[in-house]
Write a protein that holds these residues in place. Structure first.
Motif, short mmCIF file in Angstrom:
data_model
loop_
_atom_site.label_atom_id
_atom_site.label_comp_id
_atom_site.label_asym_id
_atom_site.label_seq_id
_atom_site.Cartn_x
_atom_site.Cartn_y
_atom_site.Cartn_z
N GLU A 13 20.56 -26.09 137.48
CA GLU A 13 20.42 -24.63 137.39
C GLU A 13 20.31 -24.19 135.93
OE1 GLU A 13 20.48 -20.55 138.84
OE2 GLU A 13 19.90 -22.48 139.65
N ILE A 14 21.13 -24.77 135.08
CA ILE A 14 21.09 -24.41 133.65
C ILE A 14 19.77 -24.85 133.03
CG2 ILE A 14 22.19 -24.81 131.40
CD1 ILE A 14 23.70 -22.90 133.48
N GLN A 15 19.28 -26.02 133.38
CA GLN A 15 17.98 -26.46 132.86
C GLN A 15 16.86 -25.54 133.35
OE1 GLN A 15 17.17 -30.63 133.49
NE2 GLN A 15 19.12 -31.24 132.61
N PHE A 16 16.94 -25.15 134.62
CA PHE A 16 15.95 -24.23 135.17
C PHE A 16 15.96 -22.91 134.41
CE2 PHE A 16 15.21 -20.73 138.25
CZ PHE A 16 13.85 -20.92 138.46
N LEU A 17 17.16 -22.34 134.23
CA LEU A 17 17.27 -21.07 133.51
C LEU A 17 16.86 -21.22 132.04
CD1 LEU A 17 20.58 -19.69 135.05
CD2 LEU A 17 18.27 -18.77 135.36
N SER A 18 17.20 -22.34 131.44
CA SER A 18 16.83 -22.58 130.04
C SER A 18 15.32 -22.58 129.87
CB SER A 18 17.39 -23.92 129.55
OG SER A 18 18.79 -23.88 129.49
N GLY A 19 14.63 -23.15 130.84
CA GLY A 19 13.18 -23.17 130.79
C GLY A 19 12.55 -21.81 130.96
N ARG A 20 13.30 -20.86 131.50
CA ARG A 20 12.81 -19.49 131.72
C ARG A 20 13.36 -18.52 130.68
NH1 ARG A 20 9.22 -18.46 135.83
NH2 ARG A 20 9.99 -16.39 135.48
N ASN A 21 14.06 -19.02 129.70
CA ASN A 21 14.79 -18.19 128.73
C ASN A 21 13.96 -17.92 127.47
OD1 ASN A 21 17.02 -16.77 127.71
ND2 ASN A 21 17.95 -18.62 126.86
N GLN A 22 12.67 -17.61 127.65
CA GLN A 22 11.80 -17.39 126.50
C GLN A 22 12.28 -16.25 125.60
OE1 GLN A 22 10.51 -17.69 129.66
NE2 GLN A 22 9.40 -19.61 129.50
N ALA A 23 12.88 -15.24 126.18
CA ALA A 23 13.35 -14.10 125.38
C ALA A 23 14.68 -14.39 124.69
CB ALA A 23 13.48 -12.86 126.27
N GLY A 24 15.30 -15.53 124.99
CA GLY A 24 16.56 -15.89 124.34
C GLY A 24 17.73 -15.00 124.74
N LEU A 25 17.69 -14.47 125.96
CA LEU A 25 18.74 -13.56 126.40
C LEU A 25 19.92 -14.27 127.06
CD1 LEU A 25 16.47 -10.76 127.92
CD2 LEU A 25 17.60 -10.80 125.68
N LEU A 26 19.79 -15.57 127.24
CA LEU A 26 20.86 -16.34 127.88
C LEU A 26 21.36 -17.42 126.93
CD1 LEU A 26 19.14 -16.94 131.34
CD2 LEU A 26 21.11 -15.46 130.93
N SER A 27 22.65 -17.69 127.02
CA SER A 27 23.21 -18.86 126.34
C SER A 27 24.16 -19.53 127.33
CB SER A 27 23.92 -18.49 125.04
OG SER A 27 24.99 -17.62 125.30
N ALA A 71 21.77 -13.21 135.26
CA ALA A 71 21.05 -14.35 134.68
C ALA A 71 19.59 -14.37 135.12
CB ALA A 71 21.74 -15.65 135.06
N TYR A 72 19.36 -14.18 136.41
CA TYR A 72 17.98 -14.20 136.89
C TYR A 72 17.17 -13.05 136.32
CZ TYR A 72 19.55 -17.76 140.20
OH TYR A 72 20.06 -18.90 140.77
#
Length: 124
Positions: A13-27, A71-72
């Motif tokens: 899940e974290i890898q999936f979200l990391s790949g979608r985190n282009q705006a850098g809004l998640l850590s 997160a989504y």
């Protein structure tokens, strides 16, 4: 977002979200790492394992289904964010997550390797 780095499904899940985190809004912080400070966050590792937890930059703590919705949304996945933000579905999601959290390692042993392969295939 705080996650269990020893759980393959959580890692996926974290890898999936990391790949979608282009705006850098998640850590992401593995609660099993030295980066996680229960004192600073105000949530013990056991509490974090029992209920999905995240913290906004300003320090506000959120838990449960609200974390997935936020997160989504930040990962530019509006349909998933919408599904997890529906008040009528939140009790179902909360019960489901509590069940998953309690049995995370057994469930992850069955489904985690496949989920990680799928996520890594999309990243490649």
């Amino acid at each position: 977002m705080f996650y269990d780095g020893q759980c393959p499904l959580c890692q996926a899940e974290i890898q999936f979200l990391s790949g979608r985190n282009q705006a850098g809004l998640l850590s992401f912080v593995d609660i099993n790492s030295d980066q996680y400070s229960p004192e600073r966050v105000g949530v013990s590792c056991d509490q974090a394992l029992a209920s999905m937890c995240a913290q906004y930059e300003g320090g506000e703590l959120i838990q449960g289904v609200e974390v997935f919705s936020a997160a989504y949304s930040r990962a530019n996945l509006p349909k998933l964010a919408w599904v997890f933000s529906r008040p009528a579905l939140q009790p179902v999601w909360n019960v489901g997550y509590r069940f998953f959290a309690k049995h995370r390692h057994a469930i992850s042993a069955l489904l985690g390797p496949l989920a990680l392969r799928l996520v890594n295939k999309k990243v490649s």
